[in-house]
Design a protein around this motif. Sequence first.
Motif, PDB file in Angstrom:
ATOM      1  N   HIS A 115     125.276  46.377  33.864  1.00  0.00           N
ATOM      2  CA  HIS A 115     125.086  44.946  34.378  1.00  0.00           C
ATOM      3  C   HIS A 115     124.328  44.562  35.489  1.00  0.00           C
ATOM      4  O   HIS A 115     123.888  43.532  35.650  1.00  0.00           O
ATOM      5  N   VAL A 156     129.703  38.678  38.211  1.00  0.00           N
ATOM      6  CA  VAL A 156     130.858  38.509  37.478  1.00  0.00           C
ATOM      7  C   VAL A 156     131.085  39.562  36.139  1.00  0.00           C
ATOM      8  O   VAL A 156     132.005  40.450  36.109  1.00  0.00           O
ATOM      9  N   LYS A 157     129.857  39.379  35.449  1.00  0.00           N
ATOM     10  CA  LYS A 157     129.953  40.632  34.357  1.00  0.00           C
ATOM     11  C   LYS A 157     130.138  42.084  34.891  1.00  0.00           C
ATOM     12  O   LYS A 157     130.638  42.887  34.161  1.00  0.00           O
ATOM     13  N   GLN A 209     125.477  34.655  40.241  1.00  0.00           N
ATOM     14  CA  GLN A 209     126.848  34.756  39.913  1.00  0.00           C
ATOM     15  C   GLN A 209     127.305  35.418  38.757  1.00  0.00           C
ATOM     16  O   GLN A 209     128.127  36.360  38.639  1.00  0.00           O
ATOM     17  N   GLN A 210     126.657  35.049  37.465  1.00  0.00           N
ATOM     18  CA  GLN A 210     127.129  35.577  36.401  1.00  0.00           C
ATOM     19  C   GLN A 210     126.979  37.144  36.159  1.00  0.00           C
ATOM     20  O   GLN A 210     127.587  37.839  35.710  1.00  0.00           O
ATOM     21  N   LYS A 211     125.868  37.600  37.095  1.00  0.00           N
ATOM     22  CA  LYS A 211     125.656  38.892  36.901  1.00  0.00           C
ATOM     23  C   LYS A 211     126.889  39.660  37.615  1.00  0.00           C
ATOM     24  O   LYS A 211     127.126  40.658  37.343  1.00  0.00           O
ATOM     25  N   GLN A 253     136.468  33.908  36.873  1.00  0.00           N
ATOM     26  CA  GLN A 253     135.519  34.354  35.656  1.00  0.00           C
ATOM     27  C   GLN A 253     135.862  35.906  35.129  1.00  0.00           C
ATOM     28  O   GLN A 253     135.640  36.039  33.981  1.00  0.00           O
ATOM     29  N   ASN A 297     123.196  30.329  39.294  1.00  0.00           N
ATOM     30  CA  ASN A 297     124.230  30.444  38.238  1.00  0.00           C
ATOM     31  C   ASN A 297     123.833  32.027  37.725  1.00  0.00           C
ATOM     32  O   ASN A 297     125.025  32.787  37.483  1.00  0.00           O
ATOM     33  N   ALA A 298     122.697  32.248  37.719  1.00  0.00           N
ATOM     34  CA  ALA A 298     122.395  33.596  36.894  1.00  0.00           C
ATOM     35  C   ALA A 298     123.217  34.793  38.125  1.00  0.00           C
ATOM     36  O   ALA A 298     123.365  35.843  37.406  1.00  0.00           O
TER      37      ALA A 298
END
Length: 1002
Positions: free
Chosen positions: A302, A776-777, A772-774, A997, A769-770
């Motif tokens: 990820h 999180v994953k 943060q999402q990375k 998340q 957001n991208a």
Amino acid sequence: MNTENQGYPNFPARPPPSSSSPFASAPPPGVPPQSGGPESVGFRPHTRPFTPSGPPMAPPVGVMRPFQSPLVSQIPGQGIRPPPPPPSSNSFPSTAYGPPGGGSFQRFPTPPPPSGPPQTQTLAGHFSPPRQPMGPPPQSLTSGVPGGYASPPGTGFQQSMPPVNPSYPGVGGPQPSFPGYPSNQVTPVPFQSAPQGPPPSSYPPQTGGFSPHPGQQNLHPSYASPTSNVQGLAEDFNSLSLTNIPGSLEPGLDPALFPRPLDGDVEPNSFAEMYPMNCHSRYLRLTTSAIPSSQSLASRWHLPLGAVVCPLAEAPEGEEVTLIDFGSSGIIRCRRCRTYVNPYVTFTDSGRKWRCNICSMLNDVPGEYFSHLDATGRRMDLDQRPELTKGSVEIIAPTEYMVRPPMPPIYFFLIDVSFSAAKSGMLEVAAQTIKSCLDNLPGYPRTQIGFITYDSTLHFYNMKSSLSQPQMMVVSDLDDIFVPLPDDLLVNLSESRNVVEAFLDSLPLMFQNNVNVESAFGPALKAAYMVMNQLGGKLLIFQNSLPSLGAGRLKLRGDDPRVYGTDKEYTLRVAEDNFYKQMAADCTKFQIGINVYAFSDKYTDIASLGTLAKYTGGQVYYYPGFQSSIHGDKLRHELARDLTRETAWESVMRIRCGKGIRFSSYHGNFMLRSTDLIALPAVDCDKAYAMQLTLEETLLTTPTVYFQVALLYTASCGERRIRVHTAVAPVVTDLGEMYRQADTGSIASVYTRLAIEKTLSGKLDDARNAIQQKIVKALREYRNLHSVQHRLGSRLIYPESLKFLPLYGLAICKSTPLQGGPADASLDERCAAGFTMMALPVKNLLKLLYPNLFRVDEWLLKPSADLDDLKDVLRRVPLAAQSLDSSGLYIYDDGFRLVLWFGRMLSPDIAKNLLGTDFAAELSKVTLQEQENGMSKKLMKLIKKVRENDLSYHPMCFLVRQGEQPREGFLFLRHLTEDQMGGSTSYVDWILQIHRQVQQNA
Ligand SMILES: [Zn+2]
């Protein structure tokens, strides 16, 4: 890289015109090079037709009349120009060049220099006309190279090494270089203690170039096995106890325990310990030193899989890269994949063959390079072969690596002399600084230099060495740019030194009363390009206003906050006019690297101007609202560094890697010449590049993967060289190992570049957001790895190696290019920061993301003043208002700015000592100066030391007192990354958001 250009024994001059891409390949051997001008967009091939054939010029002495119509008329496509008016003391060449009664000419009724008769006369008197008829151009380097030359061709390269990793036949078999590994090994044994290798203590002395010591070379017994049993995982992760209620401060959540990088960038060293022959991490940092063995593993990682490369990073004294001359044997490279010989190749067949570590090809050892092997298979001459023992070497390249003689260092200056440029003092500081650096420009005695200035017209300067003073020529036809006297605008510095100095001395005076507010920037840029495209070089642009005339004129478009949040938002952050990108492409093609210095307090469309630096491998320096009294020192230092740092000219960079993987994307300031060849007209120690890796094959079958960075360039001394960095990393089958070997600094560097790129095609919000999402994953995947064996409860778990990643992620979201909305940073500020951050080496970037904050008042009161190691003297504190004590004095340092924060309750004695009589004044009006007392001297010494620690930028020093609003908020509080300011998220909330998340769908 024209490293495969065996077909170029001579210097065939410029490759033929390209029809497709700006980086077309060179002609195949035997094809005669075509002379002619730049085959690029819209520019008339300016092949100096007029010099040889023009009639002798004999202008009247004392008159600036550099150019005569008979010459002009011979410029192809130029048409017939009006004859020059009779010279008079006031007849500036603009009349000769302007269209009859032309509009643009009328914009400048007073001929330049427009500063009024006194200056004009001074200069006119000084600028004497050529004293001899214009003959043919001097026989110089260029004369044999009619068209200058384009980029080193990529053809040969691609013939031997297709951009996409070739499939190496026969590579799937055993890897003889590592006999300790079972062949075709996919099972995760590699990092258990070496099966048959000697103990680790024995490995440092051994070096590359021999094979039969399995394990010894690449295995480290202490390296945990990726398949270590479940118990081994017990201590494998770190965790934070968090409640599930966002924002709540219930027991269990202790922000003081949150990880913070208070020691700055700590490079992971397990990699270096494991492979002591790898290049130093200052040159190459992988995002993880454990390469996944399969695509499925890679997809579960990820995080970005890639590297950050800083090919010319400054090395501490004693660790300089060794220079190697292969002499008669020629450079030893793999016949198939063109890898350079390195510590990881192996010699076999009694020393007659060597095996390439990247593609496994068995190559012959040339007779001149032959050496017997000792009983262990080691070459007998190993201690005289640094290329076989060191991860970084620099190789002298013979003529096959050139398509023309190595170019001299060239510095060309394009300087805005309009009203605001003169008034702000920029012109004076720039001229003085350039003059002060003349002795230190790299490459004496070959260095060349030249200048163009502009407002609503273009001003060229004849710097011919036979002149005693420069001669100014004005061109006012902006639609049909041509270059007068193209041979004397770019001159050898040592020959024309007096003329250059005279010019720099008079430049600020010439324009000090200029009232012209227009900027014919685009035409000036075209003119500079036409002067430079024979040889290339560095173009330094000093721009003080929005380009308003001619090609590339720009609109005010930065002040519309309504665009934010819409799908059009990103358009503000990209070049408005294709002119800029096209000019950048043309410049790169002809080896011109551009640095942009921007100074305006108003919108200047840095998004467009910076494009020039972005695609030519350059840099943007931004001094909003420049005033010499405030920003002068910063400009002086940064310009001096830019001019005097060692520069690699006309370079190209490629990074090779082993079978089964390839670099699939590149991020930074440069242009790609082919799918994997990075064109860098001028590169230096302050530039880094990020790249991402892709697994091409479902499974990697080798136990290790090799990387080799090669930068082919011309050194300022005139030598063509190849800098080669080689490293190896293990292939693993265990995801946990990938996380354990992660390098947060490298990951944050790749992320920053990806996020900034994302702002150029989407909303700021989406880019944030991208990020943060990375994170999180990745953390969710990591949690899943451990959730079976462990009761994780409400803990957030993460590997030690990534403990700072969430905080750096937050810092990226709060960095100038990505932060907030229109009110949080001006558009120019945002874009300038974006261009800057795209090029920063890891250490500088991390410091900018999470700056240093330390308290100094207590230290100032102590008697000793030892500053040998700042870390020992001053302890960093978390970047949060909570860290601040009102009775303290703090220094904030992000590498670009220093802020001295005076607590409200700070002892007045300290303030008096440091500020003298100004101690109670409003600090916005106070400049820090050394006072006659020990404490002040101690502080100034500290600030000097902080600045010397990193010379790439010169941080300006701001003083601010607690409660001095809004200045305190703007200068300081908003940069406290961990706090919630305006709409931004605090570190605590950020961690809670991520944690929540991660737990969803966990
Ligand atoms: Zn090879």
